[in-house]
Design a protein around this motif. Structure first.
Motif, PDB file in Angstrom:
ATOM      1  N   CYS A 190       0.839  -1.205   0.000  1.00 20.37           N
ATOM      2  CA  CYS A 190       0.000   0.000   0.000  1.00 20.37           C
ATOM      3  C   CYS A 190       0.876   1.257   0.000  1.00 20.37           C
ATOM      4  O   CYS A 190       1.542   1.560   0.991  1.00 20.37           O
ATOM      5  N   PRO A 191       0.866   2.037  -1.080  1.00 20.25           N
ATOM      6  CA  PRO A 191       1.707   3.234  -1.114  1.00 20.25           C
ATOM      7  C   PRO A 191       1.254   4.322  -0.145  1.00 20.25           C
ATOM      8  O   PRO A 191       2.066   5.157   0.276  1.00 20.25           O
ATOM      9  N   CYS A 246      -6.654   3.284  -6.496  1.00 17.67           N
ATOM     10  CA  CYS A 246      -6.391   4.517  -5.743  1.00 17.67           C
ATOM     11  C   CYS A 246      -5.397   5.425  -6.453  1.00 17.67           C
ATOM     12  O   CYS A 246      -4.625   4.981  -7.293  1.00 17.67           O
ATOM     13  N   MET A 406      -3.030  -1.630   5.490  1.00 15.60           N
ATOM     14  CA  MET A 406      -3.610  -0.909   4.353  1.00 15.60           C
ATOM     15  C   MET A 406      -4.133   0.436   4.860  1.00 15.60           C
ATOM     16  O   MET A 406      -4.787   0.493   5.908  1.00 15.60           O
ATOM     17  N   ALA A 407      -3.877   1.480   4.108  1.00 15.61           N
ATOM     18  CA  ALA A 407      -4.263   2.818   4.563  1.00 15.61           C
ATOM     19  C   ALA A 407      -5.779   3.034   4.549  1.00 15.61           C
ATOM     20  O   ALA A 407      -6.312   3.756   5.384  1.00 15.61           O
ATOM     21  N   CYS A 408      -6.448   2.444   3.599  1.00 15.24           N
ATOM     22  CA  CYS A 408      -7.889   2.715   3.477  1.00 15.24           C
ATOM     23  C   CYS A 408      -8.692   1.848   4.446  1.00 15.24           C
ATOM     24  O   CYS A 408      -8.473   0.631   4.497  1.00 15.24           O
ATOM     25  N   CYS A 412      -8.406  -2.182   0.011  1.00 13.50           N
ATOM     26  CA  CYS A 412      -8.287  -1.665  -1.359  1.00 13.50           C
ATOM     27  C   CYS A 412      -9.603  -1.631  -2.138  1.00 13.50           C
ATOM     28  O   CYS A 412      -9.723  -0.856  -3.085  1.00 13.50           O
ATOM     29  N   GLY A 415     -10.758   1.792  -2.089  1.00 13.51           N
ATOM     30  CA  GLY A 415      -9.753   2.806  -2.427  1.00 13.51           C
ATOM     31  C   GLY A 415     -10.383   4.079  -2.990  1.00 13.51           C
ATOM     32  O   GLY A 415     -11.494   4.050  -3.536  1.00 13.51           O
TER      33      GLY A 415
HETATM   34  S1  SF4 Z   1      -6.558   1.434  -2.248  1.00 11.00           S
HETATM   35 FE1  SF4 Z   1      -6.085   2.287  -0.229  1.00 11.00          FE
HETATM   36  S2  SF4 Z   1      -5.365   0.520   0.917  1.00 11.00           S
HETATM   37 FE2  SF4 Z   1      -5.262  -0.055  -1.228  1.00 11.00          FE
HETATM   38  S3  SF4 Z   1      -3.180   0.475  -1.915  1.00 11.00           S
HETATM   39 FE3  SF4 Z   1      -4.472   2.249  -2.348  1.00 11.00          FE
HETATM   40  S4  SF4 Z   1      -4.244   3.558  -0.525  1.00 11.00           S
HETATM   41 FE4  SF4 Z   1      -3.568   1.518   0.042  1.00 11.00          FE
END
Ligand code: SF4
Length: 491
Positions: A190-191, A246, A406-408, A412, A415
């Motif tokens: 996850c960037p 994303c 994962m940020a979200c 994903c 995203g």
């Molecule tokens: S959709 Fe969200 S969780 Fe998945 S890679 Fe992109 S920023 Fe990370």
């Protein structure tokens, strides 16, 4: 994800920062209408003597302008820097169409499974129908090949499994004092999370992050460093586009770490190397694909289905899509299964049930033998959970061996670049639809049993975790000096 920094900008605090002279530019676009109205999309930020609070800047004497660069970007989809604006212009539908029109390079596209699911939900089709129709449409406008990042993800997963085993063994045999063998190992796909870790966390968190490239970058490396030759195209003649869930993936594709030089026979003797190439030239989001289809007035549901390009696509002879379960890549589940078998001879059949802890975005799975916990894995999605986890790691109180970060929130499938819910549909309902769509059609297959991955190792990468695989499918991270964004945020 939205930082306080971007939230402040959206709330109109820009008024405090707009100065007549322009030296540092933050351009705002897309949904930032309020900011655009403020100053035609261009604002200047000056750092106050005491940068702790935004409103102090108004009264404090203004000093040197703060330089806001791509390295300050937290990929929060809030404000974007001038460097990011340039990058986004290069990673847009317009640029994609320009490349096709120019015809100088062979345009190839790699579709992510999350985008495929998003398009399937939006058009009321199956994922396979979407894949085949989209392939037909893209080829009708000049794209040479359409592939599947579920395929490159299998290589990312295999490398992650190998890396985990090495770390676990070293850690448990206490053969090492190296930070690079640190546990927990943290996922690297996850960037948004990588951006946050590099720019706002202490340097000692970075060795915990897996060195394996994300499926997007693995696909870029495979495409330009190997598979282009199967297509009879030179790497420099390929323009590689990915379709992702994303915007952060655009930022990822732009990292200097994903630029490489081609070496040709004779280069070494002459002491020269070929041109510098990027693994992924452009990233489009699921939503941008819908924009493109609408701009071209395409009735997607009426499009003909065409055969898929099988070179780098997880599809079997009976036309079944295959891969791992998990809308965010299935890292925790896949590595858990592999580690349980490799380290302890325990095989799990059927799906693995992760136990929900403090919320649905924080789940864990353990392997216990003789009353002792041998493996403890977790999934931590969204920044609230990430912050808690990081705090525990820093305090030396984290008991996990691996965490899929994962940020979200919800991962994903949710995203920021995915197609928005339809009128009357809640985000929660949409995510549930995407999750069931995603699982329903995917035939579960261990990445080690993917014939394409096996072939790539046999013919090119030698074996999982080899020197060559480490060179091509792994990367590194960089601690960034605390920058303007981190001064104004409290992540
Ligand atoms: S959709 Fe969200 S969780 Fe998945 S890679 Fe992109 S920023 Fe990370």
């Amino acid at each position: 994800m939205t930082s306080k920094f971007s939230a402040a900008l959206k709330l109109g605090d820009l008024n405090d920062f707009i100065a007549p002279s322009q030296s540092c530019i933050v351009s705002l676009s897309g949904s930032k209408e309020k900011a655009l109205k403020l100053n035609n999309g261009m604002v200047e930020i000056h750092q106050s003597q005491k940068p702790a609070a935004f409103n102090q800047a108004k009264s404090a004497s203004r000093t040197d302008p703060v330089k806001v660069t791509l390295h300050d970007c937290l990929a929060c989809s809030g404000c974007i820097t001038s460097a990011e604006t340039v990058m986004l212009e290069h990673q847009s539908v317009d640029e994609f169409l320009n490349q096709l029109e120019a015809g100088k390079k062979a345009v190839v596209v790699s579709l992510s499974p999350q985008s495929r699911a998003s398009l399937a939900a939006y058009y009321g089709l199956t994922q396979l129908q979407v894949f085949k129709r989209l392939t037909g449409f893209l080829k009708s406008i000049g794209v040479k090949g359409v592939f599947d990042t579920s395929c490159s993800r299998d290589l990312s997963l295999i490398e992650s499994c190998e890396e985990f085993i090495v770390r676990y063994r070293k850690n448990h045999n206490q053969e090492t004092g190296s930070q690079h063998d640190s546990l927990p190992m943290l996922a690297s796909a996850c960037p948004g999370w990588i951006c946050y870790a590099e720019k706002t966390l202490d340097a000692d968190i970075l060795p915990h992050i897996s060195s394996v490239k994300s499926p997007q970058q693995a696909m870029g490396a495979i495409m330009k460093r190997h598979s282009c030759h199967n297509l009879d195209i030179l790497p420099e003649d390929i323009y590689h586009v990915t379709i992702m869930p994303c915007y952060d993936k655009k930022l990822e594709a732009s990292r200097d770490d994903f630029v490489f030089a081609i070496e040709r026979t004779g280069d070494k003797e002459q002491g020269s190397v070929g041109p510098q190439l990027t693994e992924v030239d452009s990233v489009l989001t699921s939503g941008e694909i819908v924009d493109l289809l609408q701009a071209k007035k395409i009735d997607f549901r009426a499009l003909a289905e065409v055969p898929l390009d099988r070179m780098l696509t997880n599809i079997d002879e009976e036309d079944h899509l295959y891969g791992v379960p998990g809308g965010s890549g299935g890292y925790a589940e896949c590595i858990f299964r592999h580690a349980a078998w490799t380290l302890f001879g325990k095989e799990f059949s059927g799906s693995l049930e992760f136990k929900i802890l403090r919320n649905a975005d924080f789940r864990e799975m353990t392997l216990e033998l003789d009353g002792k916990t041998m493996l403890r894995f977790a999934c931590a999605y969204g920044f609230r959970n990430i912050q808690n986890l990081v705090r525990k790691i820093k305090a030396g109180k984290c008991e996990y061996h691996f965490v899929e970060i994962m940020a979200c929130p919800a991962g994903c499938l949710n995203g920021g670049g995915q197609i928005k819910p339809k009128k009357g549909q809640s985000v929660k309902d949409l995510i549930q639809t995407l999750e069931s769509l995603y699982l329903k059609e995917m035939q579960v297959r261990d990445p080690y049993n993917n014939p394409i991955a096996k072939g790539l190792y046999e013919k090119w990468l030698e074996k999982p975790g080899s020197e060559k695989a480490l060179d091509i499918l792994h990367t590194r991270y960089h601690h960034r000096e605390k920058s303007v964004s981190s001064q104004y945020t409290n992540w």
